[in-house]
Design an enzyme around this catalytic site. Structure first.
Site, PDB file in Angstrom:
ATOM      1  N   TYR A 293       0.866  -1.183   0.000  1.00 55.30           N
ATOM      2  CA  TYR A 293       0.000   0.000   0.000  1.00 55.30           C
ATOM      3  C   TYR A 293       0.898   1.226   0.000  1.00 55.30           C
ATOM      4  CZ  TYR A 293      -3.769   3.095   1.698  1.00 55.30           C
ATOM      5  OH  TYR A 293      -4.697   4.105   1.857  1.00 55.30           O
TER       6      TYR A 293
ATOM      7  N   TYR B   5     -11.535  -4.330   6.954  1.00 57.57           N
ATOM      8  CA  TYR B   5     -10.217  -4.043   7.534  1.00 57.57           C
ATOM      9  C   TYR B   5     -10.315  -2.949   8.592  1.00 57.57           C
ATOM     10  CZ  TYR B   5      -5.500  -2.290   8.113  1.00 57.57           C
ATOM     11  OH  TYR B   5      -4.319  -1.864   8.676  1.00 57.57           O
ATOM     12  N   HIS B   6     -10.921  -1.823   8.223  1.00 58.35           N
ATOM     13  CA  HIS B   6     -10.963  -0.680   9.135  1.00 58.35           C
ATOM     14  C   HIS B   6     -11.942  -0.897  10.280  1.00 58.35           C
ATOM     15  CE1 HIS B   6      -9.250   1.060   5.410  1.00 58.35           C
ATOM     16  NE2 HIS B   6      -8.460   1.626   6.283  1.00 58.35           N
TER      17      HIS B   6
ATOM     18  N   LYS C 120     -10.759  16.988  16.608  1.00 54.48           N
ATOM     19  CA  LYS C 120      -9.950  16.390  15.551  1.00 54.48           C
ATOM     20  C   LYS C 120      -9.857  17.399  14.407  1.00 54.48           C
ATOM     21  CE  LYS C 120      -9.622  12.293  14.117  1.00 54.48           C
ATOM     22  NZ  LYS C 120      -8.178  12.203  14.449  1.00 54.48           N
TER      23      LYS C 120
ATOM     24  N   ASP D 228      -8.117  14.244   8.892  1.00 55.93           N
ATOM     25  CA  ASP D 228      -7.905  12.900   9.423  1.00 55.93           C
ATOM     26  C   ASP D 228      -9.197  12.353  10.021  1.00 55.93           C
ATOM     27  OD1 ASP D 228      -6.899  10.605  10.713  1.00 55.93           O
ATOM     28  OD2 ASP D 228      -6.392  11.787  12.500  1.00 55.93           O
TER      29      ASP D 228
ATOM     30  N   HIS E 157      -9.435   9.055  11.256  1.00 54.63           N
ATOM     31  CA  HIS E 157      -9.189   7.938  12.173  1.00 54.63           C
ATOM     32  C   HIS E 157      -9.456   8.432  13.593  1.00 54.63           C
ATOM     33  CE1 HIS E 157      -7.036   6.419   8.618  1.00 54.63           C
ATOM     34  NE2 HIS E 157      -7.299   5.236   9.117  1.00 54.63           N
TER      35      HIS E 157
END
Length: 656
Positions: A14, A168-169, A531, A535, A537
């Site tokens: 990746y 995945y996340h 935040k 981003d 996450h």
């Protein structure tokens, strides 16, 4: 004894950073080393539909991926790489239709047959509302864009995977194996139901739509459980496609998936241990032939420290090649068939996943479960349980909460142990963008954008108009804002409730400290968690906000993608005692400095600021010199200690 070897999976890393040209050089180097497919990482402005010179893109350009603002960038990204013979995976969701349009436009320039293009657009918007946070539009129009990509590729790009349903996340956000199974399958069902209900695909072609749905999963360290999970995925998908959608062709019912193994398990402490973790996680998705991944990409050992260098990525590529070419794994059938342990593990996971799927169905399906905040709450709660088991030592993490004695690592201790993005990369990208705008036919751009707006408003497929936009020279931001006009923007539920949890283990002393300092302040200690930047996450921010709430603080957390101005206004309006900033994209220096400068301008310089993220030591020192009261990185896993620090910082500030 001679045996016929099976073909190995596709080897990927990746990758993408800084600029299209630098990323192209990295791709060509990796392909020369034996990588067999590309996996493109795009930067956050590209993922969220902004041009590199938009104010929201400041500090984010080229940090977590490559900036692609127009067809010229796409040309540079794939220079010398013939698209007709490449298998390209693009991790792109909200703007998937646009990046695919740019890819198709470039393929047309190369005279590549669209029918032979191979690759994947992730294009799984549902998990973006739950974990990764790169959504733009509300769920309904986002699902429409997903549908348009599926219908277009089914007709014109039959070898392309238009959706890579991504669990995945979900695991990175704390999902248990059961939640990963159920939430991913619920997302796939929602996508297929939307396509079927639209009537845009003829009945005889719907099996082909089902057959082109692929998945992108995670594999953690409990590799026996993870192996059972993958076999459960295979069996559940076969049952769903056969019974719910009536797919008769067994080939179209195959569970086709790629994988990146768990980056959540990588540690900043003793990072050389990450090599062992990565290898074990890779085994979970390769050992069982019936549940073997079609493509594997592995993180690098130092991703908890910063951006991997080419050498670090090569190390991860070589792990795959050694397993595929030096061992005898690919010479045998499935070595777990007939194992009662594996069979029982698969059976139990399937049973629990079916129960969770039924609950989501009762809520109205995956989209409704997102809008109601159900799935996000479940992930935040399961992640909280995971963090607490590590804090209490119930789950061992070598080098973190056990076996802490260590020698100095010659790997992480060496200078330049992680790649840094050039300070000039953003300015150079903005300069190229300005030159692109100046050189194009402004009238052709205006006409193409009018057609795009018309398609959006009238419900026509977005793909033909998007490809025309790409060829006319439209930019990523122009495409994104044209659709914002029709669809609006969206802010997903945070999953962080206001009520204090009943579980108080280890919090009594901390709560008493919060109460003591609150009495001293004359009101409840107020903690604004923000935040800034693009981003998405949010795991760290969610856990900090939740623990601060459980410790008795008055917490304000409004979710991802807040501007520095919005955070400062929240601090003023809420009369904050402390502001906490969470940034994992590498843009902490510019964003934190802007917040501090704005706070000073608003007369809030006396409010302390604490920061968390993947922050190198030299950057942590720079942040402290800029006025930050506390800096926390992934090695600071004891949340109660962080909370005690915050209380102390507030008390010290009040006394001053």
């Amino acid at each position: 004894m001679s045996r016929e070897r099976n073909k190995p999976w596709i080897f990927r890393t990746y990758a993408g950073h800084s600029t299209a040209r630098e990323s192209n050089a990295l791709y060509r180097k990796n392909l020369a080393k034996g990588q067999t497919g590309l996996s493109v990482a795009f930067d956050l402005p590209t993922q969220t539909g902004y041009d590199s010179d938009h104010p929201s893109a400041k500090g984010e350009v080229g940090k977590v991926g490559v900036p692609v603002s127009h067809l010229g960038d796409m040309r540079a990204l794939f220079e010398g790489i013939p698209l007709g013979s490449m298998n390209t995976s693009m991790t792109i969701n909200a703007t998937a239709a646009w990046l695919l349009a740019l890819y198709v436009a470039l393929a047309d320039e190369q005279n590549a047959d669209r029918g032979k293009l191979q690759g994947t657009t992730q294009n799984d918007i549902i998990k973006e509302y739950l974990s990764r946070g790169t959504y733009v539009f509300p769920p309904a129009p986002s699902m429409r864009l997903t549908r348009d990509v599926i219908v277009f590729t089914t007709r014109e790009m039959p070898k392309w995977n238009p959706v890579n349903v991504c669990s995945y996340h979900l695991q990175e956000a704390g999902a248990t194996p059961v939640q990963e199974l159920a939430f991913a399958l619920a997302a796939a069902i929602a996508i297929l139901d939307a396509v079927k209900a639209s009537g845009a695909v003829e009945a005889h072609a719907f099996e082909e739509v089902v057959g082109r749905i692929s998945f992108f999963v995670n594999a953690g360290l409990r590799f026996v459980t993870e192996l059972c999970k993958m076999r459960a995925f295979v069996e559940l998908w076969d049952e769903i496609t056969a019974h719910r959608y009536g797919v008769e062709d067994e080939k179209q019912r195959l569970f086709r998936y790629g994988v990146q193994v768990n980056s959540l398990s990588l540690t900043e402490q003793q990072p050389e241990n990450n090599i062992t973790r990565i290898v074990l996680e890779m085994l979970a998705v390769t050992l069982s032939k019936r549940a073997r991944a079609r493509a594997v990409q592995l993180p690098a050992w130092n991703e908890a420290l910063g951006l991997p260098r080419p050498w670090d990525q090569q190390w991860s590529l070589r792990m795959q090649q050694i397993l595929a070419y030096e061992t005898d794994l690919l010479e045998f059938g499935d070595i777990f068939d007939g194992s009662p342990v594996i069979a029982e593990g698969v059976k139990e996971l399937k049973r629990e996943a079916k129960e969770e799927l039924a609950h989501i169905e009762a809520l109205g399906g995956a989209v409704a479960a997102v809008e109601q905040g159900y799935m996000k709450r479940q992930l935040v709660e399961s992640n909280t349980r995971r963090v607490e088991t590590i804090e209490r030592g119930e789950q061992t993490v070598v080098g973190v909460n056990r076996f802490l004695e260590t020698e100095q690592s010659p790997l992480s201790g060496a200078a330049g142990s992680a790649l840094t993005v050039s300070k000039d990369a953003e300015a150079e990208q903005i300069g190229r963008l300005a030159a692109w705008r100046a050189s194009r036919d402004a009238r052709a751009v205006a006409v193409a954008l009018d057609c795009l707006r018309g398609a959006a408003k009238e419900g026509r497929s977005i793909m033909p108009a998007s490809i025309d936009c790409a060829k006319a020279g439209v930019t990523t931001g122009e495409w994104g804002f044209a659709l914002r006009e029709s669809f609006g923007e969206y802010r997903a539920p945070t999953g962080v409730g206001q009520a204090i949890r009943n579980e108080t283990s280890g919090l009594d002393d901390l709560r008493e400290e919060v109460n003591r300092v609150s009495r001293k302040l004359g009101r409840r200690l107020k903690f604004v968690v923000g935040k800034p930047g693009l981003d998405g996450h949010s795991n760290g921010a969610e856990q900090i906000a939740g623990r601060a709430r459980d410790a008795g603080m008055d917490v304000v957390y409004e979710g991802i993608r807040m501007t520095p101005a919005q955070i400062v206004e929240a601090a003023r309006a809420q009369r904050a005692h402390v502001v906490g900033l969470s940034i994992l994209s590498g843009s902490h220096l510019s964003l934190v400095r802007e917040v501090i400068e704005r706070m000073a301008g608003a007369g809030l310089a006396d409010i302390p600021v604490v920061v968390g993220g993947i922050i190198p030591p030299e950057d942590a020192q720079a942040l402290r010199e800029a006025g930050v009261a506390g800096v926390y990185t992934p090695k600071d896993f004891e949340l109660n200690r962080i909370m005690a620090d915050v209380v102390r910082i507030v008390e010290d500030g009040a006394e001053r």
